[in-house]
Scaffold this motif. Structure first.
Motif, short mmCIF file in Angstrom:
data_model
loop_
_atom_site.label_atom_id
_atom_site.label_comp_id
_atom_site.label_asym_id
_atom_site.label_seq_id
_atom_site.Cartn_x
_atom_site.Cartn_y
_atom_site.Cartn_z
N ARG A 240 -8.13 94.53 74.70
CA ARG A 240 -7.26 93.64 73.63
C ARG A 240 -5.48 93.15 74.04
N PHE A 241 -5.19 93.98 74.85
CA PHE A 241 -4.10 93.40 74.99
C PHE A 241 -3.67 92.01 75.88
N ALA A 255 -9.46 92.64 83.06
CA ALA A 255 -8.52 94.20 83.08
C ALA A 255 -8.93 94.83 82.44
N GLY A 256 -9.26 95.63 81.52
CA GLY A 256 -10.41 96.58 80.83
C GLY A 256 -10.81 97.74 82.32
N MET A 257 -11.84 96.66 82.89
CA MET A 257 -12.44 97.50 83.99
C MET A 257 -11.39 98.47 84.70
N TRP A 398 -12.18 92.91 71.87
CA TRP A 398 -11.47 91.51 71.94
C TRP A 398 -12.02 90.69 70.30
N LYS A 399 -13.27 90.61 70.65
CA LYS A 399 -14.30 89.57 69.03
C LYS A 399 -13.44 89.96 67.73
N ARG A 408 -1.36 89.36 66.73
CA ARG A 408 -0.57 88.57 67.29
C ARG A 408 0.00 88.83 68.52
N ILE A 409 0.41 88.31 69.39
CA ILE A 409 0.69 88.88 71.17
C ILE A 409 0.72 90.21 70.70
N SER A 410 0.24 90.84 72.09
CA SER A 410 1.32 92.46 72.03
C SER A 410 2.33 91.80 73.21
N ARG A 411 3.38 92.70 72.84
CA ARG A 411 4.13 92.85 73.36
C ARG A 411 5.40 93.87 72.82
N PRO A 412 4.95 95.34 72.98
CA PRO A 412 5.50 96.17 72.91
C PRO A 412 7.85 96.20 72.79
N ARG A 413 7.85 97.33 72.11
CA ARG A 413 9.31 96.77 72.58
C ARG A 413 10.58 97.35 73.20
N GLN A 414 11.06 97.93 73.79
CA GLN A 414 11.87 99.28 74.99
C GLN A 414 13.27 99.84 73.79
#
Ligand code: ACO
Length: 430
Positions: A240-241, A255-257, A398-399, A408-414
């Motif tokens: 998903r990311f 990537a998942g693999m 994914w679907k 939205r695009i995955s984009r965590p904070r820090q």
């Protein structure tokens, strides 16, 4: 959305957040406005409390050891369905009618071949290459023939990509194995079922007809179904990311693999067998010594195949597999000493306070390897088999993500804990 609110009191201010009800399991607190309104972010290492999405695919009840896909119990699916039927269920949302299943099977079947040029690709790997490295590389590589289907917003293109991935993955997996043992690549046979065809490409030879044992085919079918999906695990979350960047389905699955390969995730099935083998081969080892090592905080060793982020009781897939392992071993006439060690290890661990107090039970990987072994697969192929099973779950997630307009695009904070601004020091002065 309900009228219920969650309140956060922070630095003399109170913030209200919507509560998102779940049909079953954990409800959510929608903290999307948190940073904008309060300047704070949430901190949740390993995302143990974070729902990254809403999903209608799979429900896991970790406390009671339950797993359902689209509402159907895994026990029923494993007993009554074919793997392609479960794939259809995950992708389309409903169990297919006989007619729909036949049509779906026919649609997948026509894509089992990989481009002939892929032979050179497999040939280019060293004989010693781990088949997971080949599998993920080949998944990326086959996408080069399907650039026309890259667009994640085009449902037809996505459906075509999905069919090709599902159809070609057994071929890629089997050829990765054939490469490692120096045998000729075996072409798919479209008169066989999905599982039979995979076994034929894995274990067949061009010089003779191969009889496919129905017991083995049935066991393989169940194993694939048990791995088909499992919520937001590390590999699915990775798919998903990566997909959230609008990367194509092939790239996202590859990537998942790679995420699956790690020994804390799908790589555990290989690690379990290696652990059982080490216990078997070491004359001084007992199951008790290994359990003691797993409990020792100064020893990095963990009991592989034990513990799970979500299951705090017996993993239902492990329960099915444990019963199944006995049946497969006895019907295939294999007397595997590792099964006895596994049983003993489980018994010792389940009576030990360390494991009991932490709710550590066998997970799907604990018994799957023993069955894979009995079916004739080498341990280095185990995670590849997991990937073959998990493929529909990755694609369905994914679907689902792309069909959700709120994605939205995955984009965590820090939370930054490094140096504040420093004056630059020229290299001569350092
Ligand atoms: N052996 C010994 N101790 C363990 C094990 C284990 N297999 N698993 C967890 N623990 C202990 C931890 O040390 C921790 O102890 P503490 O509270 O004293 O610090 C406690 O149990 C909780 O474990 P966490 O690591 O915090 O749990 P988490 O949810 O982060 O990890 C995981 C889950 C990765 C599956 C872990 O249990 C593990 O490493 N298991 C072995 C690898 C494995 O079998 N992976 C396959 C998982 S299933 C799948 O992915 C298909």
């Amino acid at each position: 959305m309900s009228d219920e609110k969650a309140n956060l009191h922070l630095r003399d201010a109170t913030y209200d957040f919507d509560v998102i009800p779940a049909n079953e399991g954990n409800h959510g607190i929608n903290i999307s406005p948190l940073r904008a309104t309060s300047g704070a972010v949430t901190f949740d290492p390993g995302f143990a409390n974070t729902a990254a999405t809403k999903s209608s695919l799979t429900y896991v009840n970790g406390a009671e050891g339950m797993l359902r896909h689209r509402g159907y119990r895994i026990e029923d699916l494993a007993e009554h369905c074919t793997f392609l039927e479960v794939t259809y269920l995950l992708l389309m949302g409903e169990l297919p009618s006989r007619k729909q299943l036949d049509a779906w099977t026919a649609e997948v079947r026509v894509h089992t071949l990989v481009n002939e040029e892929m032979k050179g690709f497999f040939d280019s790997f060293p004989r010693s290459a781990h088949p997971m490295a080949i599998l993920s590389s080949a998944t990326n590589a086959i996408s080069t023939w399907y650039e026309a289907y890259y667009n994640p917003s085009d449902p037809e293109a996505v459906a075509e990509s999905a069919k090709r991935l599902i159809a070609k993955m057994p071929t890629i997996a089997a050829w990765a194995y054939k490469k490692s043992i120096g045998q000729p690549y075996i072409y798919p046979r479209n008169d066989l079922t999905y599982v039979e065809n995979f076994l034929h490409m894995m274990f067949g030879l061009p010089v003779e007809e191969m009889d496919i044992d129905p017991v083995i085919a049935k066991a393989m079918n169940v194993l694939l179904i048990l791995h088909a999906d499992h919520g937001q695990n590390a590999s699915t979350a990775t798919v998903r990311f990566v997909g959230s960047t609008q990367a194509n389905l092939f790239a996202s699955v590859a990537a998942g693999m790679n995420a699956l390969w790690g020994p804390l995730h799908g790589g555990a099935n290989q690690a379990v067998i290696e652990m059982l083998q080490a216990i078997h081969d070491d004359p001084d080892a007992t199951t008790e010594t290994y359990v003691a090592r797993a409990k020792d905080k100064n020893d990095p060793f963990r009991l592989m195949g034990f513990g799970h982020r979500v299951y705090k009781s017996y993993d239902p897939r492990a329960r099915i597999l444990k019963g199944f392992a006995d049946e497969v071993l006895s019907r295939s006439g294999v007397d595997d000493p590792l099964m006895e060690i596994a049983n003993k290890l489980e018994q010792v661990a389940l009576e030990d306070d360390y494991f009991v107090s932490r709710n550590l039970y066998p997970n799907v990987d604990f018994y799957s390897g023993i069955i894979f072994r009995a079916l004739g697969f080498p341990s280095r192929m185990f995670t590849v088999l997991f990937a073959l099973g998990r493929l529909p779950g990755w694609i369905a997630n994914w679907k689902e993500m792309h069909e959700d307009p709120t994605t939205r695009i995955s984009r965590p904070r820090q939370i930054y804990i490094g140096e504040r601004t420093r004056d630059f020091v020229f290299i001569e002065d350092r």
